[in-house]
Design a protein around this motif. Structure first.
Motif, mmCIF file in Angstrom:
data_model
loop_
_atom_site.group_PDB
_atom_site.id
_atom_site.type_symbol
_atom_site.label_atom_id
_atom_site.label_comp_id
_atom_site.label_asym_id
_atom_site.label_seq_id
_atom_site.Cartn_x
_atom_site.Cartn_y
_atom_site.Cartn_z
ATOM 1 N N GLU A 30 0.868 -1.095 -0.003
ATOM 2 C CA GLU A 30 0.041 0.170 0.232
ATOM 3 C C GLU A 30 0.791 1.256 -0.147
ATOM 4 O O GLU A 30 0.390 2.246 -0.613
ATOM 5 C CB GLU A 30 -1.018 -0.008 1.217
ATOM 6 C CG GLU A 30 -2.182 0.901 1.082
ATOM 7 C CD GLU A 30 -2.874 0.748 2.396
ATOM 8 O OE1 GLU A 30 -2.829 1.734 3.289
ATOM 9 O OE2 GLU A 30 -3.785 -0.274 2.420
ATOM 10 N N GLU A 31 1.908 1.169 1.001
ATOM 11 C CA GLU A 31 2.685 2.552 0.881
ATOM 12 C C GLU A 31 3.510 2.728 -0.500
ATOM 13 O O GLU A 31 3.625 3.713 -0.957
ATOM 14 C CB GLU A 31 3.686 2.251 1.885
ATOM 15 C CG GLU A 31 4.815 3.506 2.227
ATOM 16 C CD GLU A 31 5.695 3.455 3.326
ATOM 17 O OE1 GLU A 31 6.919 3.680 3.223
ATOM 18 O OE2 GLU A 31 5.541 2.398 4.107
ATOM 19 N N GLU A 87 1.021 4.356 -2.850
ATOM 20 C CA GLU A 87 0.676 5.788 -2.439
ATOM 21 C C GLU A 87 1.611 6.400 -2.972
ATOM 22 O O GLU A 87 1.330 7.687 -3.754
ATOM 23 C CB GLU A 87 0.308 5.580 -0.891
ATOM 24 C CG GLU A 87 -0.938 5.110 -0.579
ATOM 25 C CD GLU A 87 -0.891 5.193 0.939
ATOM 26 O OE1 GLU A 87 -0.213 6.042 1.574
ATOM 27 O OE2 GLU A 87 -2.012 4.651 1.644
ATOM 28 N N LYS A 88 2.828 6.096 -2.980
ATOM 29 C CA LYS A 88 4.228 6.875 -3.500
ATOM 30 C C LYS A 88 4.031 7.169 -5.074
ATOM 31 O O LYS A 88 4.138 8.065 -5.323
ATOM 32 C CB LYS A 88 5.452 6.500 -2.933
ATOM 33 C CG LYS A 88 5.562 6.674 -1.393
ATOM 34 C CD LYS A 88 7.132 6.022 -0.946
ATOM 35 C CE LYS A 88 7.248 6.193 0.594
ATOM 36 N NZ LYS A 88 8.464 5.571 0.999
ATOM 37 N N LEU A 130 -5.940 11.899 -5.786
ATOM 38 C CA LEU A 130 -4.994 11.175 -5.187
ATOM 39 C C LEU A 130 -5.806 11.049 -3.631
ATOM 40 O O LEU A 130 -5.271 9.796 -3.461
ATOM 41 C CB LEU A 130 -3.848 12.110 -4.771
ATOM 42 C CG LEU A 130 -2.855 11.630 -3.916
ATOM 43 C CD1 LEU A 130 -2.291 10.445 -4.547
ATOM 44 C CD2 LEU A 130 -1.408 12.273 -3.769
ATOM 45 N N SER A 131 -6.278 11.724 -3.042
ATOM 46 C CA SER A 131 -7.012 11.325 -1.749
ATOM 47 C C SER A 131 -8.110 10.210 -1.890
ATOM 48 O O SER A 131 -8.321 9.353 -1.311
ATOM 49 C CB SER A 131 -7.532 12.553 -1.015
ATOM 50 O OG SER A 131 -8.466 13.250 -1.863
ATOM 51 N N ASP A 191 -7.994 7.951 -4.308
ATOM 52 C CA ASP A 191 -7.509 6.716 -4.743
ATOM 53 C C ASP A 191 -6.777 6.016 -3.372
ATOM 54 O O ASP A 191 -7.000 4.731 -3.096
ATOM 55 C CB ASP A 191 -6.599 6.797 -5.804
ATOM 56 C CG ASP A 191 -7.250 6.882 -7.146
ATOM 57 O OD1 ASP A 191 -8.103 6.488 -7.193
ATOM 58 O OD2 ASP A 191 -6.420 7.208 -8.114
ATOM 59 N N ILE A 192 -6.168 7.077 -2.702
ATOM 60 C CA ILE A 192 -5.578 6.422 -1.251
ATOM 61 C C ILE A 192 -6.851 5.851 -0.499
ATOM 62 O O ILE A 192 -6.515 4.726 0.167
ATOM 63 C CB ILE A 192 -4.773 7.576 -0.757
ATOM 64 C CG1 ILE A 192 -3.429 7.644 -1.455
ATOM 65 C CG2 ILE A 192 -4.568 7.004 0.779
ATOM 66 C CD1 ILE A 192 -2.704 9.014 -1.101
ATOM 67 N N GLN A 193 -7.948 6.483 -0.479
ATOM 68 C CA GLN A 193 -8.986 6.156 0.470
ATOM 69 C C GLN A 193 -9.381 4.901 -0.182
ATOM 70 O O GLN A 193 -9.888 3.874 0.768
ATOM 71 C CB GLN A 193 -10.068 7.152 0.567
ATOM 72 C CG GLN A 193 -11.086 6.641 1.474
ATOM 73 C CD GLN A 193 -12.131 7.764 1.432
ATOM 74 O OE1 GLN A 193 -12.248 8.889 0.723
ATOM 75 N NE2 GLN A 193 -13.253 7.635 2.526
ATOM 76 N N ARG A 252 -7.421 1.814 0.712
ATOM 77 C CA ARG A 252 -7.398 1.552 2.258
ATOM 78 C C ARG A 252 -8.712 0.650 2.441
ATOM 79 O O ARG A 252 -8.973 -0.118 3.399
ATOM 80 C CB ARG A 252 -7.228 2.654 3.035
ATOM 81 C CG ARG A 252 -5.831 3.082 2.884
ATOM 82 C CD ARG A 252 -5.509 4.381 3.817
ATOM 83 N NE ARG A 252 -4.300 4.847 3.609
ATOM 84 C CZ ARG A 252 -3.726 6.235 3.936
ATOM 85 N NH1 ARG A 252 -4.414 6.704 4.749
ATOM 86 N NH2 ARG A 252 -2.529 6.277 4.088
#
Length: 148
Positions: free
Chosen positions: A54-55, A58-59, A70-71, A73-75, A78
């Motif tokens: 996941e990290e 995100e990078k 971006l927010s 897709d990150i949500q 998760r």
């Protein structure tokens, strides 16, 4: 008159050469949008199915996306359940049209033909999207990706 032909000939040659080679130096915006969407899809697929953590995802997304996408897709990474997602085999951008350009943002309307692999069979689906790309110092980043 023979002495002055060089004054017109050489600048004309330089302009023609500059015009020809300037097209090779920079990708068109349509190509940039296509490569960004393909890279985004690849990163998300790898993250959903455990090929990258996941990290790292995100990078990688932060390099090609900006807010608010971006927010989102990150949500999504998760909170997702990858067992309910079909695999994207490939995608084809169709009917890409630039709808608006304002400040550092360029809006596009486009159609994507998705070649998917589901549990029971492979299938193809077409969907229309609104895409916003932001121009930054380092190039372009996806800002919005919404179905129409």
């Amino acid at each position: 008159m023979k002495k002055y032909y060089k004054l017109f000939f050489f600048p004309a040659i330089i302009i023609i050469i500059a015009g020809i080679f300037s097209g090779f130096s920079k990708q068109s915006c349509d190509q940039v949008v296509e490569s960004l969407l393909e890279e985004r899809t690849s990163i998300l697929q790898k993250a959903y199915y455990g090929k990258i953590d996941e990290e790292t995802a995100e990078k990688s997304l932060a390099k090609i996306e900006t807010y608010p996408l971006l927010s989102e897709d990150i949500q999504g990474l998760r909170n997702s359940d990858p067992t309910q997602l079909d695999i994207v085999k490939s995608m084809e951008l169709r009917n890409v049209t630039q709808s608006m350009k304002m400040f550092d943002y360029i809006s596009y309307q486009l159609e994507i033909r998705w070649y998917m692999s589901g549990l029971s069979a492979d299938y193809v689906c077409d969907n229309e999207y609104s895409v916003v790309v932001k121009s930054t110092n380092s190039g372009y980043k996806l800002s919005e990706f919404n179905p129409i």
